[in-house]
Write a protein that holds these residues in place. Structure first.
Motif, mmCIF file in Angstrom:
data_model
loop_
_atom_site.group_PDB
_atom_site.id
_atom_site.type_symbol
_atom_site.label_atom_id
_atom_site.label_comp_id
_atom_site.label_asym_id
_atom_site.label_seq_id
_atom_site.Cartn_x
_atom_site.Cartn_y
_atom_site.Cartn_z
ATOM 1 N N ALA A 70 0.826 -1.207 0.000
ATOM 2 C CA ALA A 70 0.000 0.000 0.000
ATOM 3 C C ALA A 70 0.866 1.266 0.000
ATOM 4 O O ALA A 70 0.534 2.257 -0.664
ATOM 5 C CB ALA A 70 -0.932 -0.001 1.215
ATOM 6 N N VAL A 71 1.977 1.235 0.732
ATOM 7 C CA VAL A 71 2.885 2.384 0.758
ATOM 8 C C VAL A 71 3.471 2.629 -0.628
ATOM 9 O O VAL A 71 3.489 3.771 -1.127
ATOM 10 C CB VAL A 71 4.020 2.149 1.784
ATOM 11 N N ALA A 72 3.957 1.564 -1.265
ATOM 12 C CA ALA A 72 4.539 1.696 -2.602
ATOM 13 C C ALA A 72 3.512 2.193 -3.612
ATOM 14 O O ALA A 72 3.825 3.019 -4.479
ATOM 15 C CB ALA A 72 5.117 0.350 -3.047
ATOM 16 N N SER A 73 2.286 1.728 -3.498
ATOM 17 C CA SER A 73 1.228 2.156 -4.418
ATOM 18 C C SER A 73 0.888 3.628 -4.202
ATOM 19 O O SER A 73 0.672 4.374 -5.160
ATOM 20 C CB SER A 73 -0.020 1.296 -4.224
ATOM 21 N N ALA A 74 0.849 4.047 -2.938
ATOM 22 C CA ALA A 74 0.530 5.447 -2.649
ATOM 23 C C ALA A 74 1.584 6.372 -3.232
ATOM 24 O O ALA A 74 1.266 7.417 -3.820
ATOM 25 C CB ALA A 74 0.414 5.648 -1.133
#
Length: 345
Positions: A70-74
């Motif tokens: 989720a962090v990488a996608s954000a």
């Protein structure tokens, strides 16, 4: 239209990613501490404590398997991995979420059973029983997580595009029975059971306290269970409060047009629900003196050599037998039991 593109501003994406990164670090560190403390006290652990270890595993599992993606996608302003990664993320999130609420429910039931006879030294919940309860918790969560894969329910991206969960907007047409069943068996019924169990424990403690008034001394066992009850209630109430906003927004998406919900509004409950994985270790630290004391005694956390020294007080030395030259005094029973049941609640 790319359903995996973020509908948030780049600045908000970066902020959400930073917040999730913070949650990831805090959740991993906090829940690892709970597991380390349990391992250090494994020879003294009571069977019900295994449920608290199980709860820490659900929070740790969510932080490790979900949040980094989720962090990488954000930070990429786009969901990474497409449909396969989306299904994986949603399944894992649903799996750990159900496992957590079921584990909390089982903990409440076990604590209620234990409270039926506070003075009895006999173990009411054996290791075999509690291990079976833990296994059942994981199997139950796995079955519910697989239902959308098997056709009952559906996984999909969140409206803001940076997370995946149950496709609430699509379930209004083909999964109303799934939504009703899911909320009934994984939120409403567990919540009612938790409330009833802890209300029953509170009544039992109150009666025991009243009966002890004639002796002008509150039994140590009542003090212990009162402290553990506070921790247990805070953990359960915290989980329900963290997930309730997300549940309400999700229900709105099922029975109304989900496009009427602004992306930012749908983002906030999701971030709030993810914060639940950080909550439990903080409760243990601030409300359990023994847990806080053991954390401070970890040598790799010490800022100076003095921080790791165990005090010469009876409550520390008599329990940990730090000095072999000192004849240990008899410790207060409540202190001993709190050490062996610090995360039981």
């Amino acid at each position: 239209m790319d359903i995996y593109a973020s509908t948030l501003s780049p600045a908000l994406d970066i902020g959400a990613g930073c917040y999730l990164l913070l949650l990831t670090v805090l959740s991993i560190v906090g829940n690892l501490l709970v597991l380390v403390m349990a391992f250090k006290r494994s020879s003294k652990m009571k069977p019900p404590e295994l449920l608290s270890v199980n709860l820490a595993l659900t929070d740790l599992g969510a932080a490790v398997t979900m949040y980094p993606l989720a962090v990488a996608s954000a930070w990429s302003h786009h969901w990474l991995g497409g449909e396969v990664a989306c299904t994986y993320y949603a399944l894992v999130g649903f799996f750990f979420g159900v496992a957590s609420i079921v584990n909390l429910t089982v903990m409440a039931i076990v604590r209620f059973i234990v409270s039926l006879d506070l003075q009895s030294p006999k173990e009411k919940i054996t290791w075999k029983k509690v291990k079976m309860l833990c296994i059942w918790t994981w199997l139950y969560a796995l079955i519910w997580a697989l239902f959308p894969i098997l056709g009952w329910g559906r996984y999909g991206p969140e409206p803001f595009g940076l997370s995946c969960s149950l496709a609430w907007g699509q379930l209004k047409h083909e999964g109303v029975s799934f939504v009703i069943s899911m909320f009934s068996f994984n939120l409403v019924i567990p919540t009612v059971i938790i409330i009833c169990c802890y209300f029953g424990i509170a009544i039992k403690l109150y009666i025991t306290y009243k009966n002890s008034m004639n002796s002008h001394r509150i039994p140590n066992i009542v003090k212990l269970h009162r402290r553990l009850l506070v921790i247990a209630v805070l953990i359960s109430v915290g989980f329900i409060c963290f997930w309730t906003p997300y549940g309400l927004v999700s229900l709105w998406s099922v029975f109304h047009d989900s496009s009427t919900i602004p992306p930012v509004v749908s983002l906030l409950p999701c971030m709030f629900a993810k914060s639940s994985t950080v909550y439990n270790p903080l409760i243990y630290y601030f409300f359990s003196q023994s847990f806080k004391r053991e954390v401070k005694q970890l040598s790799w956390l010490c800022l100076s050599s003095n921080l790791c020294n165990v005090s010469n007080g009876v409550n520390d030395n008599s329990i940990y037998m730090v000095s072999a030259n000192v004849k240990p005094k008899v410790a207060d029973r409540s202190d001993v039991q709190e050490i062996t049941a610090v995360t039981m609640g």
